[in-house]
Design an enzyme around this catalytic site. Structure first.
Site, PDB file in Angstrom:
ATOM      1  N   GLY A 207       0.978  -6.324  14.165  1.00 29.20           N
ATOM      2  CA  GLY A 207       0.981  -7.399  13.167  1.00 29.20           C
ATOM      3  C   GLY A 207       1.896  -8.532  13.578  1.00 29.20           C
TER       4      GLY A 207
ATOM      5  N   SER B 164       1.036 -11.651  14.355  1.00 29.70           N
ATOM      6  CA  SER B 164       0.443 -12.996  14.251  1.00 29.70           C
ATOM      7  C   SER B 164       1.227 -13.935  13.348  1.00 29.70           C
ATOM      8  CB  SER B 164      -1.001 -12.893  13.745  1.00 29.70           C
ATOM      9  OG  SER B 164      -1.062 -12.182  12.525  1.00 29.70           O
TER      10      SER B 164
ATOM     11  N   ASN C 253       5.068  -2.837  12.495  1.00 31.44           N
ATOM     12  CA  ASN C 253       5.375  -3.838  11.469  1.00 31.44           C
ATOM     13  C   ASN C 253       4.193  -4.153  10.555  1.00 31.44           C
ATOM     14  OD1 ASN C 253       6.587  -6.572  10.403  1.00 31.44           O
ATOM     15  ND2 ASN C 253       4.660  -7.107  11.416  1.00 31.44           N
TER      16      ASN C 253
ATOM     17  N   SER D 131      10.380  -0.833   3.537  1.00 25.79           N
ATOM     18  CA  SER D 131      10.696  -1.806   2.484  1.00 25.79           C
ATOM     19  C   SER D 131      11.701  -1.164   1.540  1.00 25.79           C
ATOM     20  CB  SER D 131       9.426  -2.147   1.704  1.00 25.79           C
ATOM     21  OG  SER D 131       9.747  -2.760   0.468  1.00 25.79           O
TER      22      SER D 131
ATOM     23  N   TYR E 214       1.883   1.137  -2.320  1.00 20.91           N
ATOM     24  CA  TYR E 214       2.757   0.500  -1.319  1.00 20.91           C
ATOM     25  C   TYR E 214       4.083   1.275  -1.189  1.00 20.91           C
ATOM     26  CZ  TYR E 214       5.414  -3.303   0.936  1.00 20.91           C
ATOM     27  OH  TYR E 214       6.190  -4.060   1.793  1.00 20.91           O
TER      28      TYR E 214
ATOM     29  N   ALA F 295       4.715   4.348  -2.007  1.00 25.23           N
ATOM     30  CA  ALA F 295       4.491   5.679  -1.422  1.00 25.23           C
ATOM     31  C   ALA F 295       4.341   5.560   0.089  1.00 25.23           C
ATOM     32  CB  ALA F 295       3.248   6.324  -2.030  1.00 25.23           C
TER      33      ALA F 295
ATOM     34  N   LYS G  98       5.594   3.261   2.016  1.00 26.03           N
ATOM     35  CA  LYS G  98       6.873   2.870   2.617  1.00 26.03           C
ATOM     36  C   LYS G  98       7.880   4.024   2.578  1.00 26.03           C
ATOM     37  CE  LYS G  98       5.759  -1.270   3.887  1.00 26.03           C
ATOM     38  NZ  LYS G  98       5.635  -1.578   5.328  1.00 26.03           N
TER      39      LYS G  98
ATOM     40  N   ILE H  29      11.280 -11.199   1.520  1.00 27.51           N
ATOM     41  CA  ILE H  29      11.358 -12.092   2.689  1.00 27.51           C
ATOM     42  C   ILE H  29      10.275 -13.150   2.531  1.00 27.51           C
ATOM     43  CG2 ILE H  29      11.189 -12.222   5.220  1.00 27.51           C
ATOM     44  CD1 ILE H  29      13.584 -10.484   4.369  1.00 27.51           C
TER      45      ILE H  29
HETATM   46  N1  LIG Z   1       7.592 -10.129   3.029  1.00 28.07           N
HETATM   47  C1  LIG Z   1       8.338  -9.274   2.346  1.00 28.07           C
HETATM   48  O1  LIG Z   1       8.946  -9.626   1.330  1.00 28.07           O
HETATM   49  C2  LIG Z   1       8.475  -7.859   2.829  1.00 28.07           C
HETATM   50  C3  LIG Z   1       9.434  -7.048   2.213  1.00 28.07           C
HETATM   51  C4  LIG Z   1       9.593  -5.744   2.636  1.00 28.07           C
HETATM   52  C5  LIG Z   1       8.799  -5.229   3.653  1.00 28.07           C
HETATM   53  N2  LIG Z   1       7.871  -6.038   4.238  1.00 28.07           N
HETATM   54  C6  LIG Z   1       7.065  -5.427   5.309  1.00 28.07           C
HETATM   55  O2  LIG Z   1       7.161  -6.210   6.482  1.00 28.07           O
HETATM   56  C7  LIG Z   1       5.959  -6.090   7.249  1.00 28.07           C
HETATM   57  C8  LIG Z   1       5.432  -7.490   7.556  1.00 28.07           C
HETATM   58  O3  LIG Z   1       5.207  -8.150   6.338  1.00 28.07           O
HETATM   59  P1  LIG Z   1       4.988  -9.722   6.234  1.00 28.07           P
HETATM   60  O4  LIG Z   1       5.639 -10.168   4.965  1.00 28.07           O
HETATM   61  O5  LIG Z   1       5.326 -10.391   7.498  1.00 28.07           O
HETATM   62  O6  LIG Z   1       3.421  -9.742   5.968  1.00 28.07           O
HETATM   63  P2  LIG Z   1       2.312 -10.825   6.347  1.00 28.07           P
HETATM   64  O7  LIG Z   1       2.922 -12.180   6.459  1.00 28.07           O
HETATM   65  O8  LIG Z   1       1.213 -10.600   5.377  1.00 28.07           O
HETATM   66  O9  LIG Z   1       1.855 -10.343   7.795  1.00 28.07           O
HETATM   67  C9  LIG Z   1       1.288  -9.078   7.961  1.00 28.07           C
HETATM   68  C10 LIG Z   1       0.965  -8.870   9.413  1.00 28.07           C
HETATM   69  O10 LIG Z   1       0.311  -7.606   9.540  1.00 28.07           O
HETATM   70  C11 LIG Z   1      -0.953  -7.779  10.172  1.00 28.07           C
HETATM   71  N3  LIG Z   1      -1.899  -6.801   9.653  1.00 28.07           N
HETATM   72  C12 LIG Z   1      -2.165  -6.507   8.367  1.00 28.07           C
HETATM   73  N4  LIG Z   1      -3.050  -5.511   8.299  1.00 28.07           N
HETATM   74  C13 LIG Z   1      -3.351  -5.177   9.579  1.00 28.07           C
HETATM   75  C14 LIG Z   1      -4.193  -4.202  10.166  1.00 28.07           C
HETATM   76  N5  LIG Z   1      -4.914  -3.369   9.420  1.00 28.07           N
HETATM   77  N6  LIG Z   1      -4.237  -4.129  11.512  1.00 28.07           N
HETATM   78  C15 LIG Z   1      -3.502  -4.960  12.283  1.00 28.07           C
HETATM   79  N7  LIG Z   1      -2.698  -5.905  11.789  1.00 28.07           N
HETATM   80  C16 LIG Z   1      -2.622  -6.008  10.434  1.00 28.07           C
HETATM   81  C17 LIG Z   1      -1.340  -9.190   9.875  1.00 28.07           C
HETATM   82  O11 LIG Z   1      -2.253  -9.650  10.849  1.00 28.07           O
HETATM   83  P3  LIG Z   1      -3.460 -10.649  10.456  1.00 28.07           P
HETATM   84  O12 LIG Z   1      -3.045 -11.401   9.238  1.00 28.07           O
HETATM   85  O13 LIG Z   1      -3.635 -11.451  11.674  1.00 28.07           O
HETATM   86  O14 LIG Z   1      -4.599  -9.732  10.191  1.00 28.07           O
HETATM   87  C18 LIG Z   1       0.008  -9.898   9.975  1.00 28.07           C
HETATM   88  O15 LIG Z   1       0.312 -10.133  11.325  1.00 28.07           O
HETATM   89  C19 LIG Z   1       5.005  -5.239   6.404  1.00 28.07           C
HETATM   90  O16 LIG Z   1       5.045  -3.916   6.843  1.00 28.07           O
HETATM   91  C20 LIG Z   1       5.581  -5.374   5.013  1.00 28.07           C
HETATM   92  O17 LIG Z   1       5.255  -4.278   4.191  1.00 28.07           O
HETATM   93  C21 LIG Z   1       7.683  -7.330   3.857  1.00 28.07           C
END
Ligand SMILES: NC(=O)c1ccc[n+]([C@@H]2O[C@H](COP(=O)([O-])OP(=O)(O)OC[C@H]3O[C@@H](n4cnc5c(N)ncnc54)[C@H](OP(=O)(O)O)[C@@H]3O)[C@@H](O)[C@H]2O)c1
Length: 251
Positions: free
Chosen positions: A16, A18, A94, A146, A159, A161, A163, A192
């Site tokens: 992930g 991108s 990630n 998370s 979600y 569960a 995490k 974030i």
């Molecule tokens: N943002 C927050 O507040 C927060 C807080 C705690 C934990 N997290 C965790 O941090 C991580 C990243 O989150 P983020 O906020 O950066 O999310 P995001 O901006 O939505 O990005 C998610 C990334 O995961 C990729 N992805 C999603 N499903 C996929 C799949 N089935 N196969 C391959 N790639 C996939 C997406 O790729 P494409 O879009 O190109 O498909 C994108 O690169 C996640 O595990 C999330 O649970 C985030």
């Protein structure tokens, strides 16, 4: 022992990569000297832009479109990276999704989709790198979980569960691979600023800011810095840990 965040000559996979936190991690690892392979599902242009930045830093980069919930694709990606970079030292799990709903309205599809990506997806990549790391007697695995996996969150049973499952996975694999000189840790971000957050209600942001003792919403780089640290020699004696990067949102 190196005293800075040096990953010169290392080779990493970031799932992930991108957009959001994954893109920041991929760029940070490259900035510290690593060659970086990333995968994505939908954001092709954004993924290509990350790849361009990695190569502009003089590192090798590799881009794979792969859904992390697919077991055989994970194995293929690891093989491709070993062939292209000659080795693999770091796996950052990630990629993740959320599909919220209260438990009395949650569909089977909603549950399965989030667990398949967020938990099975992490297993898929760990399963693929574990034999390589065991054989070479070194490796780093960092799983992005998370704070909601630690505390639970209204409307996020699937979600949270997934995490929480990642935390059990992290601690178990740390025990299993420790004697092969493989460190396995989890990083637990609070709120974030990414696309994942943009879908959330404004009230989520306001409520979070009340809890965050540092009184700011975290940035992807805040998480990337901790991940990069855990990949370096500086963190060689840290394993089985869950490190919150949340500005004190959940103390
Ligand atoms: N943002 C927050 O507040 C927060 C807080 C705690 C934990 N997290 C965790 O941090 C991580 C990243 O989150 P983020 O906020 O950066 O999310 P995001 O901006 O939505 O990005 C998610 C990334 O995961 C990729 N992805 C999603 N499903 C996929 C799949 N089935 N196969 C391959 N790639 C996939 C997406 O790729 P494409 O879009 O190109 O498909 C994108 O690169 C996640 O595990 C999330 O649970 C985030």
């Amino acid at each position: 022992m190196s005293t800075c965040m040096n990953l010169e000559g290392k080779s990493a996979i970031v799932t992930g990569g991108s957009v959001g936190i994954g893109a920041a991690i991929a760029l940070k690892l490259a900035a510290c000297g690593a060659n970086v392979a990333l995968n994505y599902r939908k954001h092709r242009e954004e993924a290509e832009a990350v790849l361009d930045q990695i190569t502009a830093m003089g590192r090798k980069g590799l881009l794979v479109q792969a859904d992390i919930s697919n077991f055989s694709d994970a194995g293929k990606m690891v093989d491709t990276v070993v062939e292209a970079f000659g080795r693999i030292d770091i796996l950052v799990n990630n990629a993740g999704v959320n599909w919220d709903g209260v438990i009395w309205k949650m569909s089977e599809e909603q549950w399965d989709n989030v667990l398949d990506i967020n938990l099975k997806g992490y297993f898929n990549y760990i399963r693929a790198v574990a034999p390589v790391f065991r054989e070479q007697q070194s490796g780093r695995i960092i799983n992005v979980t998370s704070i909601n996996g630690l505390r639970g969150k209204f409307g996020q049973s699937n979600y949270a569960a997934s995490k929480a499952g990642i935390i059990g996975l992290t601690k178990t694999v740390a025990r299993e691979l420790g004697k092969y000189n493989v460190n396995v840790n989890a990083v637990a971000p609070g709120l974030i600023e990414t696309d994942m957050m943009k879908n959330a209600d404004e009230s989520v942001r306001t409520a979070a800011l009340e809890d965050i003792v540092m009184k700011r919403i975290g940035q992807p780089d805040d998480v990337a810095n901790m991940v990069a640290f855990l990949c370096t020699e500086l963190a060689r004696h840290v394993t089985g840990e869950v490190i919150k990067v949340d500005g004190g949102q959940y103390i």
